[in-house]
Design a protein around this motif. Structure first.
Motif, PDB file in Angstrom:
ATOM      1  N   ASN A  68      31.039  50.224  29.500  1.00 11.87           N
ATOM      2  CA  ASN A  68      32.106  51.008  28.871  1.00 11.87           C
ATOM      3  C   ASN A  68      32.646  50.380  27.594  1.00 11.87           C
ATOM      4  O   ASN A  68      33.385  51.035  26.844  1.00 11.87           O
ATOM      5  CB  ASN A  68      33.257  51.214  29.863  1.00 11.87           C
ATOM      6  CG  ASN A  68      32.884  52.176  30.979  1.00 11.87           C
ATOM      7  OD1 ASN A  68      32.152  53.142  30.762  1.00 11.87           O
ATOM      8  ND2 ASN A  68      33.366  51.903  32.194  1.00 11.87           N
ATOM      9  N   VAL A  93      20.350  53.153  36.636  1.00 12.18           N
ATOM     10  CA  VAL A  93      20.757  51.990  35.846  1.00 12.18           C
ATOM     11  C   VAL A  93      19.790  51.768  34.690  1.00 12.18           C
ATOM     12  O   VAL A  93      20.202  51.371  33.595  1.00 12.18           O
ATOM     13  CB  VAL A  93      20.842  50.731  36.734  1.00 12.18           C
ATOM     14  CG1 VAL A  93      21.205  49.506  35.899  1.00 12.18           C
ATOM     15  CG2 VAL A  93      21.870  50.934  37.844  1.00 12.18           C
ATOM     16  N   GLU A 111      28.498  55.081  40.427  1.00 15.33           N
ATOM     17  CA  GLU A 111      29.670  55.102  39.546  1.00 15.33           C
ATOM     18  C   GLU A 111      29.363  55.786  38.222  1.00 15.33           C
ATOM     19  O   GLU A 111      30.191  56.536  37.685  1.00 15.33           O
ATOM     20  CB  GLU A 111      30.123  53.657  39.292  1.00 15.33           C
ATOM     21  CG  GLU A 111      31.365  53.502  38.457  1.00 15.33           C
ATOM     22  CD  GLU A 111      32.641  53.691  39.256  1.00 15.33           C
ATOM     23  OE1 GLU A 111      33.689  53.905  38.629  1.00 15.33           O
ATOM     24  OE2 GLU A 111      32.577  53.640  40.498  1.00 15.33           O
ATOM     25  N   ARG A 112      28.168  55.553  37.725  1.00  8.40           N
ATOM     26  CA  ARG A 112      27.799  56.063  36.400  1.00  8.40           C
ATOM     27  C   ARG A 112      27.143  57.444  36.438  1.00  8.40           C
ATOM     28  O   ARG A 112      27.070  58.131  35.427  1.00  8.40           O
ATOM     29  CB  ARG A 112      26.829  55.071  35.747  1.00  8.40           C
ATOM     30  CG  ARG A 112      27.392  53.672  35.554  1.00  8.40           C
ATOM     31  CD  ARG A 112      28.331  53.606  34.389  1.00  8.40           C
ATOM     32  NE  ARG A 112      27.645  53.987  33.156  1.00  8.40           N
ATOM     33  CZ  ARG A 112      28.255  54.108  31.989  1.00  8.40           C
ATOM     34  NH1 ARG A 112      29.560  53.895  31.900  1.00  8.40           N
ATOM     35  NH2 ARG A 112      27.579  54.450  30.906  1.00  8.40           N
ATOM     36  N   CYS A 127      29.970  47.698  35.087  1.00  9.31           N
ATOM     37  CA  CYS A 127      30.509  48.985  34.605  1.00  9.31           C
ATOM     38  C   CYS A 127      31.434  48.777  33.401  1.00  9.31           C
ATOM     39  O   CYS A 127      31.406  49.579  32.450  1.00  9.31           O
ATOM     40  CB  CYS A 127      31.245  49.699  35.728  1.00  9.31           C
ATOM     41  SG  CYS A 127      30.147  50.409  36.988  1.00  9.31           S
ATOM     42  N   GLU A 128      32.211  47.713  33.425  1.00 11.34           N
ATOM     43  CA  GLU A 128      33.075  47.413  32.271  1.00 11.34           C
ATOM     44  C   GLU A 128      32.234  47.109  31.040  1.00 11.34           C
ATOM     45  O   GLU A 128      32.567  47.542  29.928  1.00 11.34           O
ATOM     46  CB  GLU A 128      33.989  46.232  32.596  1.00 11.34           C
ATOM     47  CG  GLU A 128      35.135  46.579  33.542  1.00 11.34           C
ATOM     48  CD  GLU A 128      35.971  45.367  33.904  1.00 11.34           C
ATOM     49  OE1 GLU A 128      35.600  44.243  33.495  1.00 11.34           O
ATOM     50  OE2 GLU A 128      36.989  45.540  34.601  1.00 11.34           O
ATOM     51  N   VAL A 174      29.880  44.916  40.493  1.00 12.05           N
ATOM     52  CA  VAL A 174      29.823  46.310  40.043  1.00 12.05           C
ATOM     53  C   VAL A 174      30.841  46.541  38.934  1.00 12.05           C
ATOM     54  O   VAL A 174      30.537  47.167  37.903  1.00 12.05           O
ATOM     55  CB  VAL A 174      30.069  47.278  41.217  1.00 12.05           C
ATOM     56  CG1 VAL A 174      30.239  48.715  40.705  1.00 12.05           C
ATOM     57  CG2 VAL A 174      28.928  47.204  42.221  1.00 12.05           C
ATOM     58  N   ARG A 175      32.038  46.061  39.130  1.00  9.03           N
ATOM     59  CA  ARG A 175      33.097  46.237  38.129  1.00  9.03           C
ATOM     60  C   ARG A 175      32.727  45.585  36.802  1.00  9.03           C
ATOM     61  O   ARG A 175      32.915  46.172  35.733  1.00  9.03           O
ATOM     62  CB  ARG A 175      34.410  45.647  38.654  1.00  9.03           C
ATOM     63  CG  ARG A 175      35.582  45.891  37.709  1.00  9.03           C
ATOM     64  CD  ARG A 175      36.920  45.509  38.332  1.00  9.03           C
ATOM     65  NE  ARG A 175      37.007  44.082  38.607  1.00  9.03           N
ATOM     66  CZ  ARG A 175      36.939  43.545  39.819  1.00  9.03           C
ATOM     67  NH1 ARG A 175      36.777  44.335  40.883  1.00  9.03           N
ATOM     68  NH2 ARG A 175      37.036  42.237  39.994  1.00  9.03           N
ATOM     69  N   ASP A 235      20.922  53.788  31.815  1.00 13.33           N
ATOM     70  CA  ASP A 235      22.056  53.156  31.146  1.00 13.33           C
ATOM     71  C   ASP A 235      21.586  52.026  30.232  1.00 13.33           C
ATOM     72  O   ASP A 235      22.073  51.877  29.106  1.00 13.33           O
ATOM     73  CB  ASP A 235      23.036  52.595  32.190  1.00 13.33           C
ATOM     74  CG  ASP A 235      24.180  53.568  32.478  1.00 13.33           C
ATOM     75  OD1 ASP A 235      24.616  54.261  31.537  1.00 13.33           O
ATOM     76  OD2 ASP A 235      24.630  53.620  33.631  1.00 13.33           O
ATOM     77  N   VAL A 245      26.528  50.833  41.060  1.00 13.66           N
ATOM     78  CA  VAL A 245      26.630  51.095  39.621  1.00 13.66           C
ATOM     79  C   VAL A 245      26.076  52.482  39.311  1.00 13.66           C
ATOM     80  O   VAL A 245      26.675  53.256  38.546  1.00 13.66           O
ATOM     81  CB  VAL A 245      25.892  50.018  38.798  1.00 13.66           C
ATOM     82  CG1 VAL A 245      25.805  50.423  37.322  1.00 13.66           C
ATOM     83  CG2 VAL A 245      26.589  48.668  38.922  1.00 13.66           C
ATOM     84  N   GLU A 246      24.934  52.825  39.923  1.00 15.10           N
ATOM     85  CA  GLU A 246      24.343  54.145  39.693  1.00 15.10           C
ATOM     86  C   GLU A 246      25.270  55.258  40.176  1.00 15.10           C
ATOM     87  O   GLU A 246      25.431  56.290  39.500  1.00 15.10           O
ATOM     88  CB  GLU A 246      22.998  54.245  40.410  1.00 15.10           C
ATOM     89  CG  GLU A 246      22.296  55.578  40.213  1.00 15.10           C
ATOM     90  CD  GLU A 246      20.887  55.606  40.758  1.00 15.10           C
ATOM     91  OE1 GLU A 246      20.444  56.695  41.186  1.00 15.10           O
ATOM     92  OE2 GLU A 246      20.225  54.554  40.750  1.00 15.10           O
TER      93      GLU A 246
END
Length: 313
Positions: free
Chosen positions: A180, A216, A211-212, A176-177, A172-173, A219, A208-209
């Motif tokens: 970003n 997805v 977090e964002r 997401c990174e 996930v990290r 995104d 991820v969804e």
């Protein structure tokens, strides 16, 4: 594929309960002699794939003739193509779909993606071997020569996908990174989405969804929105949809109402999960797949597909 896989599971097509190969062969021979297409359809469309393979072997033993070759002489057009398709093993059928998706002018990217996303690593290994045997070609090399850039990398990664252990929070990290960062990079997406098992990936995408704050796929649409990223954007979105809800993805693909797409998908999934696809299709469209087949197709092709679909919902 085992005889019991299709019933008691999510397949729509079950083995014929009183299977008598010798009787079927006699009936098939009579139908072939009389060019009774309806009888051929009635027998072959109501047998499981394993039973059809048994019939082909028994027919050869009894008549010293190849059943598929005999069918070619009696059938023609779209019905011939469909009937010869259901006489193939599942691996042969998928190999043919892949080959046809790359033949001629243009490439059918969505069919390539459907097969490569939906099939397991073991299934894809068998399909690639059958592709090589049937066409004397290497599937990976054909994918690379028929597509380009990052899309090629995605397709080959899907062909070679593995289920390697990983940590959900770490994946996930990483994703997401990537989202970003200033510059889009498809590599982490390919690395993660083709190297984990489906349950792990569902969890990753849910996080991820969350977090964002958006799907997805949305995104991905923004991240790879350039005109030159069309194929890889399509590929990642289909891959994500097939992970999040595979039966919904297939039901939506049927909704394109393209004849070859519908036929290929129905045959492909008849002994795996077509019952689940039928249920989602009914929920999303308000009408059954069975009724849709009745409206979309005519004649003997309709009868083959209805037999495979099995029943009204």
């Amino acid at each position: 594929m085992t005889e019991t896989m299709c019933w008691g599971g999510l397949g729509s097509l079950r083995p014929f309960p009183v299977f008598q190969p010798e009787k079927d062969v006699a009936d098939l021979e009579a139908a072939l002699e009389q060019k009774d297409v309806s009888a051929l359809v009635r027998i072959l469309a109501n047998r499981s794939n394993a039973q059809r393979q048994s019939l082909a072997q028994t027919y050869l033993s009894v008549t010293q003739q190849d059943l598929r070759a005999r069918l070619k002489k009696v059938l023609n057009g779209g019905l011939e193509e469909l009937m010869l398709g259901i006489m193939m093993t599942p691996e042969q059928f998928e190999a043919q779909r892949l080959r046809r998706a790359m033949e001629g002018l243009g490439t059918d990217e969505e069919t390539l993606l459907e097969i490569l996303c939906m099939k397991s690593p073991e299934q894809l290994s068998h399909i690639a071997a059958e592709y090589s045997k049937e066409y004397q070609r290497d599937l990976e090399k054909d994918l690379l020569s028929d597509t380009s850039g990052e899309f090629s990398l995605l397709l080959v990664a899907l062909l070679k996908k593995k289920h390697v252990a990983g940590q959900v929070d770490q994946d996930v990290r990483v994703l997401c990174e990537e989202l970003n960062n200033n510059k889009a990079d498809v590599a982490p997406w390919i690395q993660i989405l083709t190297m984990r098992d489906p349950d792990h990936l569902k969890s990753v995408l849910i996080h991820v969804e969350a977090e964002r704050g958006q799907p997805v796929t949305a995104d991905i649409e923004k991240r790879f929105g350039g005109i030159f990223s069309r194929d890889v954007r399509l590929g990642l979105q289909i891959l994500v949809r097939s992970i999040e809800d595979p039966h919904r993805y297939l039901a939506q693909r049927i909704q394109t109402m393209k004849g070859p797409v519908m036929q290929g998908l129905i045959v492909s999934h008849s002994e795996e999960d077509l019952l689940a696809v039928r249920a989602v299709y009914k929920k999303e469209t308000g009408r059954s797949l069975y009724t849709t087949i009745q409206d979309k197709f005519k004649g003997d092709i309709q009868q083959v597909l209805l037999a495979i679909c099995r029943s009204e919902d």
